[in-house]
Write an enzyme that holds these catalytic residues in place. Structure first.
Site, short mmCIF file in Angstrom:
data_model
loop_
_atom_site.label_atom_id
_atom_site.label_comp_id
_atom_site.label_asym_id
_atom_site.label_seq_id
_atom_site.Cartn_x
_atom_site.Cartn_y
_atom_site.Cartn_z
N TYR A 1 -6.83 -10.93 -2.50
CA TYR A 1 -6.41 -11.19 -1.15
C TYR A 1 -6.76 -12.75 -0.61
O TYR A 1 -6.35 -13.37 0.31
CB TYR A 1 -7.04 -10.31 -0.15
CG TYR A 1 -6.98 -9.01 -0.14
CD1 TYR A 1 -5.78 -8.40 -1.14
CD2 TYR A 1 -7.60 -7.90 0.44
CE1 TYR A 1 -5.36 -7.10 -1.11
CE2 TYR A 1 -7.21 -6.49 0.16
CZ TYR A 1 -6.12 -6.24 -0.13
OH TYR A 1 -5.67 -4.79 -0.66
N LYS B 1 -9.97 -2.66 -13.94
CA LYS B 1 -9.25 -2.32 -14.95
C LYS B 1 -9.08 -3.44 -16.01
O LYS B 1 -8.54 -4.13 -16.35
CB LYS B 1 -7.73 -2.62 -14.40
CG LYS B 1 -7.23 -1.57 -13.16
CD LYS B 1 -6.76 -0.30 -13.85
CE LYS B 1 -5.53 -0.52 -14.50
NZ LYS B 1 -4.90 0.77 -15.32
N ASP C 1 -7.80 3.61 -11.96
CA ASP C 1 -6.58 4.46 -11.77
C ASP C 1 -7.21 5.86 -11.89
O ASP C 1 -6.97 6.81 -11.22
CB ASP C 1 -5.41 4.18 -12.97
CG ASP C 1 -5.84 3.86 -14.14
OD1 ASP C 1 -6.92 3.35 -14.36
OD2 ASP C 1 -4.88 3.90 -15.12
N ASP D 1 -9.91 -1.39 -1.30
CA ASP D 1 -9.09 -1.10 -0.25
C ASP D 1 -8.25 0.29 -0.39
O ASP D 1 -8.13 1.23 0.51
CB ASP D 1 -8.22 -2.33 -0.13
CG ASP D 1 -7.27 -2.42 1.16
OD1 ASP D 1 -7.42 -1.44 2.08
OD2 ASP D 1 -6.59 -3.15 1.46
N ASP E 1 -9.39 4.21 1.18
CA ASP E 1 -8.70 4.85 2.01
C ASP E 1 -8.26 6.50 1.21
O ASP E 1 -8.17 7.40 2.12
CB ASP E 1 -7.26 4.30 2.30
CG ASP E 1 -7.20 3.50 3.29
OD1 ASP E 1 -8.18 3.12 4.08
OD2 ASP E 1 -6.15 2.69 3.65
#
Ligand code: NAD
Length: 370
Positions: free
Chosen positions: A141, A192, A225, A249, A253
């Protein structure tokens, strides 16, 4: 000691839910000796309209001077077409960056009274208590270059840059390990590393901090993942999850959904402790947005904001008893069957924002007497 608070209600339902938090603040002042002064300022779309920027210089100064900031929400359709630097959401990024709020704490707790409100089966979520620790000021970001360019053939090309340094990973890992010690002592670090070099460094640094400083905490590494899949498959396997800005993020959620409603979930963002004063910046906000679809109707659930204040009591002011008093008051309200529309269930009583605030205050009164 008098705490200096800054209230930033923002847009949409932000002012409605923050008004209920203010009533709770007053209750703690009156009944629990919570001495505070509160400044109020505009932020987001409201600040754009009145002050020409999503967060003004004067408001930034108030934020820098405050002991803790209670934030509502920003954004709305009115500003959706604005250029990037005139979007209300820029206020949040600027506040996080300039206050150096690098650690975002997002609990995903399923209150027993709400276990049927989750889209997951009740036995999968009942008793769920996860803490996601998300790195908040680095990663993709903020990484540079961040641009859209036009190539010689006329095609456009967009670049975001995922970047992490050792020290950025070390400080967020320390926060996660320290918090795990206060809970069930388990940390899962998600990245990852199979496809991203930033993930390789992340895994190495988290392991090193663990081995050197927190060998007593159980550490597992998990690919982000797989973590996403496990969160809906068997979420109770997790205690603390530490991860980067982007994966945090998304995963937070996802974990939120397991608890039933976005209107129930608080968050805290913390800076580094000042070694001289011991002061640590704290920023508290519900995870939901400004909910333009229900704004101004008195329908918003104020519990995420009220629970964010409970986190403020715990993390900024070490008032652990007060924090758990407030959390128990909220739980009692739910056990008594009161619900805002977002968490409504058959056989329960639907109420609006203010009536939910009234119920929390009544519950606090009852607890203070018993
Ligand atoms: P949202 O969280 O505002 O709303 C999503 C859905 O959840 C809506 O149906 C809304 O009515 C409902 N909802 C949210 N909070 C609720 C509450 N307290 N009580 C009852 N129902 C609630 O997300 P969105 O619709 O994607 O975004 C709306 C605006 O908010 C956008 O401008 C977005 O950029 C902004 N936003 C801001 C923040 C923030 O300020 N931290 C976070 C997310 C989105």
């Amino acid at each position: 000691m008098t705490y200096k608070l800054l209230l930033l209600p923002g847009d949409g339902i932000g002012p409605e839910v923050t008004a209920e938090v203010e009533r709770v603040l007053n209750w703690f002042q009156k009944h629990r000796g919570f001495a505070y002064t509160a400044e109020r300022a505009l932020v987001g779309g409201a600040a754009l309209e009145a002050e020409g920027a999503p967060v003004s210089k004067a408001t930034m100064q108030l934020a820098l001077d405050a002991d803790a900031i209670l934030f509502g929400a920003v954004g709305g359709p009115k500003w959706d077409a604005n250029p990037f630097d005139k979007k209300p959401e820029r206020a949040l990024l600027r506040l996080r960056k300039e206050l150096e709020l690098f650690a975002n704490l997002r609990p995903a707790i399923c209150f027993d009274a709400l276990k049927d409100a989750s889209t997951l089966r009740p036995e999968v979520v009942s008793g769920l208590d996860i803490l996601i620790v998300r790195e908040l000021t680095g990663g993709v970001y903020f990484g540079e270059p961040k641009e859209i360019t036009t190539l010689p053939n006329g095609e456009r090309r967009a670049v975001d840059t995922q970047v992490y340094t050792t020290s950025e990973i070390e400080r967020i890992a320390r926060v996660a390990f320290a918090l795990a010690r206060l809970r069930s002592n388990n940390v899962a670090s998600a990245e990852k590393s199979n496809v991203m070099v930033s993930g390789v460094l992340w895994r190495e640094v988290v392991q090193t901090i663990h081995d050197k400083e927190f060998p007593d905490v159980n550490l597992t590494h998990i690919l982000a993942d797989n973590c996403a899949m496990q969160l809906v498959r068997r979420p109770k396997q997790f205690d603390v999850i530490v991860t980067d800005n982007l994966f945090g993020d998304v995963l937070s959620d996802e974990a939120a959904q397991a608890t039933g409603s976005i209107g129930m979930l608080p968050s805290a963002s913390l800076g580094a402790k000042d070694p001289k004063t011991g002061k640590q910046r704290g920023f508290y906000e519900p995870i939901h947005g400004s909910a333009p679809d229900i704004a101004g109707k008195g329908l918003a659930n104020p519990l995420a904001s009220i629970l964010s204040f409970a986190m403020c009591l715990r993390y900024s002011f070490a008032r652990v008893e007060d924090a758990s008093l407030l959390e128990r008051a909220v739980e009692a309200v739910l056990n008594n069957g009161l619900r805002t529309g977002d968490i409504m269930q058959p056989g329960k009583t639907q109420v609006g924002t203010k009536a939910m605030g009234d119920a929390v205050l009544a519950s606090l009164d009852a607890m203070a007497k018993s």
